[in-house]
Design a protein around this motif. Structure first.
Motif, mmCIF file in Angstrom:
data_model
loop_
_atom_site.group_PDB
_atom_site.id
_atom_site.type_symbol
_atom_site.label_atom_id
_atom_site.label_comp_id
_atom_site.label_asym_id
_atom_site.label_seq_id
_atom_site.Cartn_x
_atom_site.Cartn_y
_atom_site.Cartn_z
ATOM 1 N N GLU A 234 -2.817 -5.285 -9.545
ATOM 2 C CA GLU A 234 -2.873 -5.313 -8.080
ATOM 3 C C GLU A 234 -1.489 -5.362 -7.442
ATOM 4 O OE1 GLU A 234 -7.036 -7.668 -7.311
ATOM 5 O OE2 GLU A 234 -5.466 -8.712 -8.420
ATOM 6 N N GLY A 235 -0.414 -5.362 -8.289
ATOM 7 C CA GLY A 235 0.930 -5.135 -7.744
ATOM 8 C C GLY A 235 1.819 -6.337 -7.583
ATOM 9 N N GLY A 236 1.478 -7.476 -8.165
ATOM 10 C CA GLY A 236 2.324 -8.662 -8.012
ATOM 11 C C GLY A 236 3.758 -8.426 -8.465
ATOM 12 N N ALA B 144 2.016 -1.606 1.764
ATOM 13 C CA ALA B 144 2.052 -1.252 3.195
ATOM 14 C C ALA B 144 1.996 -2.505 4.049
ATOM 15 C CB ALA B 144 0.901 -0.319 3.523
ATOM 16 N N GLU B 145 1.130 -3.457 3.661
ATOM 17 C CA GLU B 145 1.034 -4.712 4.415
ATOM 18 C C GLU B 145 2.353 -5.467 4.431
ATOM 19 O OE1 GLU B 145 -3.464 -6.576 4.379
ATOM 20 O OE2 GLU B 145 -2.157 -6.977 2.659
ATOM 21 N N GLY B 146 3.089 -5.412 3.322
ATOM 22 C CA GLY B 146 4.351 -6.150 3.222
ATOM 23 C C GLY B 146 5.556 -5.369 3.689
ATOM 24 N N GLY B 147 5.338 -4.206 4.270
ATOM 25 C CA GLY B 147 6.453 -3.402 4.745
ATOM 26 C C GLY B 147 7.284 -2.815 3.626
ATOM 27 N N LEU B 148 6.671 -2.622 2.468
ATOM 28 C CA LEU B 148 7.395 -2.121 1.300
ATOM 29 C C LEU B 148 6.908 -0.749 0.876
ATOM 30 C CD1 LEU B 148 7.347 -5.449 -0.771
ATOM 31 C CD2 LEU B 148 9.309 -4.489 0.483
ATOM 32 N N GLY B 149 6.157 -0.092 1.735
ATOM 33 C CA GLY B 149 5.575 1.191 1.380
ATOM 34 C C GLY B 149 6.597 2.232 0.989
ATOM 35 N N ARG C 213 -5.101 -0.763 -4.353
ATOM 36 C CA ARG C 213 -4.753 -2.114 -3.891
ATOM 37 C C ARG C 213 -3.241 -2.286 -3.797
ATOM 38 N NH1 ARG C 213 -9.046 -6.524 -6.397
ATOM 39 N NH2 ARG C 213 -10.917 -5.458 -5.678
ATOM 40 N N VAL C 214 -2.503 -1.736 -4.784
ATOM 41 C CA VAL C 214 -1.045 -1.838 -4.735
ATOM 42 C C VAL C 214 -0.519 -1.162 -3.474
ATOM 43 C CG1 VAL C 214 1.105 -1.179 -5.857
ATOM 44 C CG2 VAL C 214 -0.823 -1.962 -7.231
ATOM 45 N N ALA C 215 -0.983 0.032 -3.197
ATOM 46 C CA ALA C 215 -0.522 0.760 -2.008
ATOM 47 C C ALA C 215 -0.838 -0.017 -0.744
ATOM 48 C CB ALA C 215 -1.160 2.146 -1.967
ATOM 49 N N HIS C 216 -2.015 -0.612 -0.710
ATOM 50 C CA HIS C 216 -2.407 -1.388 0.475
ATOM 51 C C HIS C 216 -1.507 -2.604 0.647
ATOM 52 C CE1 HIS C 216 -4.972 -3.254 3.480
ATOM 53 N NE2 HIS C 216 -4.998 -4.366 2.727
ATOM 54 N N HIS C 217 -1.262 -3.350 -0.449
ATOM 55 C CA HIS C 217 -0.425 -4.553 -0.362
ATOM 56 C C HIS C 217 1.014 -4.185 -0.016
ATOM 57 C CE1 HIS C 217 -3.782 -6.801 -1.668
ATOM 58 N NE2 HIS C 217 -3.662 -6.590 -2.984
#
Length: 522
Positions: free
Chosen positions: A363-365, A395-400, A389-393
């Motif tokens: 999930e991208g931790g 984007a949420e964290g401004g790291l897209g 899920r990784v892409a979503h997280h």
């Protein structure tokens, strides 16, 4: 019971061997069907002997009791005759004379034995009454009586010696063309056995009573019992198409009958087909046949238990190592904590940021932590649900813009010249040493001067209850070293202890991570 139902075992023949095998299997909670033509070999006999605990019982009564007993353990019993058998282990098809069809994982053959009697008029009609063959089965009942032994093979002397032990009045009638060994003749004469030569003409009776034998010279030999060596033949034509043919049973050069050849386990030459009782050994008494059926039934159960366990391992491996299971796993609630793995944080903190490949990103931790610390990250997994899920997280964290996702199966991954400054894999596992090949593939993706970091669960972790699967799924760090050649400098290769909270109890559990960190120097 229903037609076309799949059973663990179909037992062909409902005699002592078949029912005893069914008993062992039924008590082991196997699904079992007994197909019985109701033609037991010992049906003419009024009583069975040398069967401890049931001495003198009627053979038919014994079988009726046995059928009731196996039914009490869930065994199905049907009156029919098997005429066809096809397929292979785990998918046999048993066809009956009555038109029924049953599936079976294994087959136990115990029936089909028929006694071939000498061609003496009137002999067959007295079979099982006062025409006998076994001193242990019926000898006591004719003790001290006048006994005639028909010598139809050179082995007849053996029978005569055993019945002479039971009676002083034993006459051996030697059929035309039969040559008894001189040594046997001398022994028999020494213990008082008398001889008559020539094939007898007929069995003489008076109403329902045996009178004796009409000999070749026309004289009457009055006897109370006649002993004859039958030729038991196993008749199982349905086995022929699968390559199982009866084997002649020979002794001292004489063919005494035919049997199905088996291993000590009861296994035939065809995997999945077993045989027991008189079908495999013409010398077995009733109790011996029952014991053999019980033993072979236990062997079949053991084979099925091993097959079931092997199938469970395959299912477990599919669950652990195949994409569909992980797609399903990532389709529900969050699986992991979202925090960086502690060994990545410890080992990558002093590395200059560059391009990183996170293998098995989940999930991208780890991918998000690397991106937060200046890395340009390729987050890879073979589950599309995880990558979403990784892409979503990200984007949420401004790291897209710092995290890209890529679907990769490390078992077939080839970098094709593309390299990264850091290739990291945390807790990716394959069975049977498969991680060595994975590490070799990942090493090819590391740029000169770059770092390879592989972290796994130690085999000892299986015993903590936190891991699933067999310890062979895990690895130590040094087990991965064969993947690296002289182009690598190994910086860390160790089992690193740490603690982890048990997900159910919250208790801190001592575990260990296998940590391999290496730098490409060439």
């Amino acid at each position: 019971m229903s037609e076309n139902e799949m059973y663990d075992v179909v037992v062909i023949g409902g005699g002592a061997a078949g029912l005893s095998g069914a008993m062992a299997l039924g008590r082991s909670k196997r699904s079992v069907l007994v197909v019985d033509a109701r033609e037991p070999r010992n049906a003419p006999a009024g009583h069975a002997h040398n069967y401890l605990g049931r001495e003198g019982v009627s053979p038919l009564e014994l079988l009726a009791t046995g059928r009731a007993e196996v039914r009490s353990y869930g065994v199905d019993v049907v009156t029919d005759r098997v005429v066809g058998l096809s397929g292979e282990a785990d998918s046999f098809l048993v066809t009956t004379e009555g038109g029924r069809r049953y599936g079976a994982r294994r087959v136990l053959v115990t029936g089909g034995v028929v006694d071939e009697l000498p061609d003496v008029p009137g002999l067959a009609e007295r079979w099982g009454v006062d025409v006998l063959h076994c001193p242990y089965c019926h000898g006591w009942e004719v003790r001290d009586r006048a006994i005639g032994v028909l010598a139809t093979t050179p082995m007849a002397g053996h029978q005569a010696m055993l019945f002479r032990q039971l009676s002083d009045d034993v006459v051996m009638v030697v059929h035309d063309g039969v040559e008894l060994p001189d040594e046997e003749v001398e022994k028999l004469g020494a213990i008082g056995v008398r001889f008559a030569d020539g094939t007898p003409r007929e069995v003489v009776t008076n109403g329902d009573a045996l009178v004796g034998l009409r000999l070749a010279d026309g004289s009457l030999l009055e006897r109370d019992a006649i002993v004859v060596a039958t030729k038991p033949h196993v008749r199982a034509d349905f086995l022929g198409p699968l390559g199982i043919e009866p084997t002649p049973f020979e002794m001292a050069g004489a063919v005494l009958g035919s049997v199905i050849a088996v291993e000590p386990t009861g296994a035939t030459a065809v995997p999945g087909i077993f045989a027991a009782g008189n079908a495999t050994d013409i010398a077995m008494t009733l109790m011996a046949s029952a014991a053999h059926g019980n033993r072979v039934g236990a062997w079949i159960n053991a084979e099925l238990a091993n097959a079931d366990a092997t199938k469970a391992v395959e299912a477990l491996r599919d669950d652990f190592f195949e994409q569909p299971a992980w797609e399903e796993r990532y389709s529900g609630d969050r699986v992991w904590s979202g925090r960086v793995n502690v060994q990545l944080e410890a080992e990558a903190a002093d590395l200059a940021p560059g391009r990183a490949l996170d293998v098995g990103c989940g999930e991208g931790g780890d991918a998000l932590w690397l991106a937060q610390h200046g890395w340009q990250v390729t987050a890879s997994d073979f589950a599309d649900a995880a990558l979403e899920r990784v892409a979503h997280h990200a984007a949420e964290g401004g790291l897209g813009d710092r995290v890209e996702t890529r679907r990769i199966d490390v078992r077939t991954f080839e970098p094709d010249g593309e390299t990264w400054d850091l290739v990291t894999s945390h807790f990716v596992h394959l069975p049977d040493g498969g991680m060595v090949d994975v590490v070799r593939r990942l090493a090819d993706a590391v740029a000169p001067g770059g770092t390879l970091l592989v972290v796994g669960h130690a085999p000892s972790d299986v015993h903590t209850g936190l891991r699933h699967g067999h310890h062979s799924f895990m690895h130590t760090a040094d087990q991965l070293l064969p993947a690296l050649d002289d182009a690598w400098e190994v910086e860390v290769c160790e089992l690193r202890p740490r603690s982890q909270a048990h997900p159910e109890t919250g208790e801190e559990i001592d575990i260990a991570d296998a940590v391999l960190r290496a730098r490409r120097v060439a």
